[in-house]
Design an enzyme around this catalytic site. Sequence first.
Site, PDB file in Angstrom:
ATOM      1  N   LYS A  42       0.853  -1.121   0.097  1.00  0.00           N
ATOM      2  CA  LYS A  42       0.165   0.085   0.020  1.00  0.00           C
ATOM      3  C   LYS A  42       0.846   1.331  -0.011  1.00  0.00           C
ATOM      4  O   LYS A  42       1.423   1.526   0.988  1.00  0.00           O
ATOM      5  CB  LYS A  42      -1.103   0.087   1.324  1.00  0.00           C
ATOM      6  CG  LYS A  42      -2.146   1.183   0.820  1.00  0.00           C
ATOM      7  CD  LYS A  42      -2.689   1.609   2.118  1.00  0.00           C
ATOM      8  CE  LYS A  42      -2.063   2.825   2.538  1.00  0.00           C
ATOM      9  NZ  LYS A  42      -1.868   3.932   1.699  1.00  0.00           N
ATOM     10  N   THR A  85       5.864   7.869  13.619  1.00  0.00           N
ATOM     11  CA  THR A  85       5.833   7.161  14.703  1.00  0.00           C
ATOM     12  C   THR A  85       4.322   7.062  15.286  1.00  0.00           C
ATOM     13  O   THR A  85       3.817   5.934  15.824  1.00  0.00           O
ATOM     14  CB  THR A  85       6.597   7.752  15.721  1.00  0.00           C
ATOM     15  OG1 THR A  85       7.970   8.035  15.251  1.00  0.00           O
ATOM     16  CG2 THR A  85       6.651   7.243  17.157  1.00  0.00           C
ATOM     17  N   GLY A 102       2.711   4.322  13.275  1.00  0.00           N
ATOM     18  CA  GLY A 102       3.402   2.996  13.707  1.00  0.00           C
ATOM     19  C   GLY A 102       2.779   2.307  14.936  1.00  0.00           C
ATOM     20  O   GLY A 102       2.583   1.179  15.048  1.00  0.00           O
ATOM     21  N   GLU A 145       9.604   0.985  10.737  1.00  0.00           N
ATOM     22  CA  GLU A 145      10.538   1.835  10.309  1.00  0.00           C
ATOM     23  C   GLU A 145       9.911   3.556  10.469  1.00  0.00           C
ATOM     24  O   GLU A 145       9.223   3.654   9.456  1.00  0.00           O
ATOM     25  CB  GLU A 145      11.196   1.646   8.972  1.00  0.00           C
ATOM     26  CG  GLU A 145      12.023   0.415   8.706  1.00  0.00           C
ATOM     27  CD  GLU A 145      12.528   0.135   7.540  1.00  0.00           C
ATOM     28  OE1 GLU A 145      13.224  -0.953   7.246  1.00  0.00           O
ATOM     29  OE2 GLU A 145      12.620   1.156   6.597  1.00  0.00           O
ATOM     30  N   CYS A 189      13.496  10.498   6.417  1.00  0.00           N
ATOM     31  CA  CYS A 189      13.528   9.948   7.802  1.00  0.00           C
ATOM     32  C   CYS A 189      14.888  10.084   8.551  1.00  0.00           C
ATOM     33  O   CYS A 189      14.970  10.399   9.712  1.00  0.00           O
ATOM     34  CB  CYS A 189      13.207   8.470   7.922  1.00  0.00           C
ATOM     35  SG  CYS A 189      14.353   7.561   6.988  1.00  0.00           S
ATOM     36  N   GLU A 238      10.089  15.451  14.983  1.00  0.00           N
ATOM     37  CA  GLU A 238      10.475  15.468  13.564  1.00  0.00           C
ATOM     38  C   GLU A 238       9.648  16.491  12.717  1.00  0.00           C
ATOM     39  O   GLU A 238       8.422  16.359  12.706  1.00  0.00           O
ATOM     40  CB  GLU A 238       9.771  14.209  13.064  1.00  0.00           C
ATOM     41  CG  GLU A 238      10.589  13.735  11.762  1.00  0.00           C
ATOM     42  CD  GLU A 238       9.920  12.395  11.151  1.00  0.00           C
ATOM     43  OE1 GLU A 238       8.998  12.018  11.179  1.00  0.00           O
ATOM     44  OE2 GLU A 238      11.090  11.692  10.540  1.00  0.00           O
TER      45      GLU A 238
HETATM   46  P1  NAD Z   1       2.317   8.256   7.833  1.00  0.00           P
HETATM   47  O1  NAD Z   1       2.312   7.326   8.861  1.00  0.00           O
HETATM   48  O2  NAD Z   1       0.993   9.154   7.750  1.00  0.00           O
HETATM   49  O3  NAD Z   1       1.933   7.306   6.481  1.00  0.00           O
HETATM   50  C1  NAD Z   1       2.601   6.138   6.239  1.00  0.00           C
HETATM   51  C2  NAD Z   1       1.512   5.146   5.395  1.00  0.00           C
HETATM   52  O4  NAD Z   1       0.714   4.437   6.402  1.00  0.00           O
HETATM   53  C3  NAD Z   1       0.849   5.590   4.135  1.00  0.00           C
HETATM   54  O5  NAD Z   1       0.801   4.760   3.145  1.00  0.00           O
HETATM   55  C4  NAD Z   1      -0.678   5.772   4.968  1.00  0.00           C
HETATM   56  O6  NAD Z   1      -1.615   5.828   4.137  1.00  0.00           O
HETATM   57  C5  NAD Z   1      -0.403   4.761   5.728  1.00  0.00           C
HETATM   58  N1  NAD Z   1      -1.649   4.767   7.088  1.00  0.00           N
HETATM   59  C6  NAD Z   1      -1.998   6.124   7.727  1.00  0.00           C
HETATM   60  N2  NAD Z   1      -2.652   5.785   8.703  1.00  0.00           N
HETATM   61  C7  NAD Z   1      -2.850   4.542   8.713  1.00  0.00           C
HETATM   62  C8  NAD Z   1      -3.478   3.677   9.680  1.00  0.00           C
HETATM   63  N3  NAD Z   1      -4.238   4.152  10.747  1.00  0.00           N
HETATM   64  N4  NAD Z   1      -3.344   2.340   9.449  1.00  0.00           N
HETATM   65  C9  NAD Z   1      -2.614   1.816   8.546  1.00  0.00           C
HETATM   66  N5  NAD Z   1      -2.086   2.707   7.718  1.00  0.00           N
HETATM   67  C10 NAD Z   1      -2.204   3.884   7.614  1.00  0.00           C
HETATM   68  O7  NAD Z   1       3.356   8.763   7.212  1.00  0.00           O
HETATM   69  P2  NAD Z   1       3.750   9.838   5.877  1.00  0.00           P
HETATM   70  O8  NAD Z   1       3.234  11.332   6.685  1.00  0.00           O
HETATM   71  O9  NAD Z   1       3.221   9.152   4.729  1.00  0.00           O
HETATM   72  O10 NAD Z   1       5.536   9.852   6.007  1.00  0.00           O
HETATM   73  C11 NAD Z   1       6.343  10.520   6.783  1.00  0.00           C
HETATM   74  C12 NAD Z   1       6.901   9.831   7.788  1.00  0.00           C
HETATM   75  O11 NAD Z   1       7.480   8.330   7.468  1.00  0.00           O
HETATM   76  C13 NAD Z   1       7.944  10.532   8.677  1.00  0.00           C
HETATM   77  O12 NAD Z   1       7.604  10.314  10.089  1.00  0.00           O
HETATM   78  C14 NAD Z   1       9.225   9.699   8.085  1.00  0.00           C
HETATM   79  O13 NAD Z   1      10.151   9.881   9.026  1.00  0.00           O
HETATM   80  C15 NAD Z   1       8.894   8.416   8.172  1.00  0.00           C
HETATM   81  N6  NAD Z   1       9.773   7.506   7.201  1.00  0.00           N
HETATM   82  C16 NAD Z   1      10.449   6.637   7.931  1.00  0.00           C
HETATM   83  C17 NAD Z   1      11.299   5.844   7.243  1.00  0.00           C
HETATM   84  C18 NAD Z   1      12.201   4.932   7.888  1.00  0.00           C
HETATM   85  O14 NAD Z   1      12.832   3.938   7.204  1.00  0.00           O
HETATM   86  N7  NAD Z   1      12.410   4.957   9.221  1.00  0.00           N
HETATM   87  C19 NAD Z   1      11.391   6.292   5.729  1.00  0.00           C
HETATM   88  C20 NAD Z   1      10.787   7.157   5.145  1.00  0.00           C
HETATM   89  C21 NAD Z   1       9.852   7.555   5.972  1.00  0.00           C
END
Ligand code: NAD
Length: 482
Positions: free
Chosen positions: A178, A233, A236, A253, A287, A382
Amino acid sequence: MATLDPPPARLLIDGEWSAPRNKGELAVVDPASHELIQTVGLAEAVDVEDAVAAARRAFPAWAATSPSHRGALLRRWADLIMAHVDPLAAIEARDVGKPLSGGRMNIYIAHGIVDYFAGAADKLTGVTLPTRAPDYLGYTVPEPYGVCAVLIPWNVPAVLTAANVAPALAAGNSVVLKPSEIAPLAPFALAELARQAGFPAGVLNVVAGLGPQAGAALTGHAGIDHISFVGSTATGRAVMASAARNLVPVKLELGGKSPNVLFADAELDVAIPAIVASITENAGQNCYAGSRLVVEDTIHDEVVERVAAAMRAVRIGPWDADLDMGPLASDQQFARVQGFLAEAAGSGARLVTGGGSAGEGWYVQPTVFDKVETNMRIAREEVFGPVLAVQTFSGMAQATELMNGSDFGLLACIWTNDISRALRLAKTVRSGQVAVNQFHDAGVIGFPFNMQRDSGFSRGGGYGALREYTQEKAVAVRLLQR
Ligand code: NAD
């Protein structure tokens, strides 16, 4: 092939580009111009159901293929990625808003990852175990989990698709991916190339959709055997709660607040450009972005001045102008960063440069705040934008304290010519990755993308990722007298 863009309003399920059951569409927008690039399908729970069912059907035959065969398909996929670097780079760059050369770098990284797992697929082994007597045999066998759910964010979608899908497939799992609703195009394009490479139908399914709907439906699905989540986070934590309900393993991650720790004896001509790049690459939306600069007091003034000058020189523009930095990827992200800027300005931190938006659209000026205290939000949370927080230390104890001064534990970069000092800090840092005299992992092949603390836990990247996507079976045998 004329285009790698997915056909409008489609999902990739069971090897076919199919419309979502409810015909939902997701608009994908260019962050620079705000123009519609195209639509993709908007998956809902019912489409996730279809994708998981397809992955379940595909899994047994896929798991039964030889690892060398899986490696050969991955190599074909890697070759196709390399043959389509230019269109893929444009898709990635336009969708996220990053400069074209940044998109190209991401596609080369994605290629390198798929190529790595093509070679690693048939090197995944168990062990034989010592026994108490000669008439016993003990060994372990790595086995795929089954159907892996992979959820990724929008900042580096091509790299994260490769980093999660390639090891999962190499190990014999099938996948439901996804992508983020904000930038789903590169994952779809890569999946189309995987289809062309010959992966059987249902082995890799891609469902774009909103997090609380498609994402939650996927992570809460009882037909999933493993969850790999890359994102914030906060999400997550919700994903881990979902995993707990179905008792499936989860790899997280998450976010970061990575420090560059800069000592007075460091090579400033090398360090300063790297520190600036670490927070302006992808407009700070990485990230591992170097969002904190922890600098020794004796060089503080010179360093802040040079960093600020370099930040002011960053050229900003749309993806196809291919300058140094693009806009933020979405209006939500723009509003979020503006919120941090407004709060930091009133918190007592000193604004050195930037601090506002840059022209029309979701552009943010490269920003430096000095005199940041550890308890300020700008030091702890962040931002995910081109915003650098500077803190000053005197001596190893304070350097260590500030370096470990956030709840995240992703990456720390240590800049010094004193190797003993560097290695002492590498020991005491509370993060999954450390770099010395460089930002991140350049020059190292298969660098594990490890996380600690609020950044999550994972063995993403490198050979460890194959282990992450396998469960280990232990076998004990007694050899009877014959
Ligand atoms: P996000 O947590 O909003 O979304 C990430 C994914 O999860 C998206 O596909 C989103 O549609 C999905 N999602 C959102 N709510 C959900 C739920 N309740 N249940 C299941 N899935 C859900 O993150 P974002 O705003 O898209 O990305 C930015 C974040 O990603 C930052 O915190 C960044 O640090 C992190 N990131 C981490 C890494 C790593 O390897 N550690 C790499 C890249 C980005």
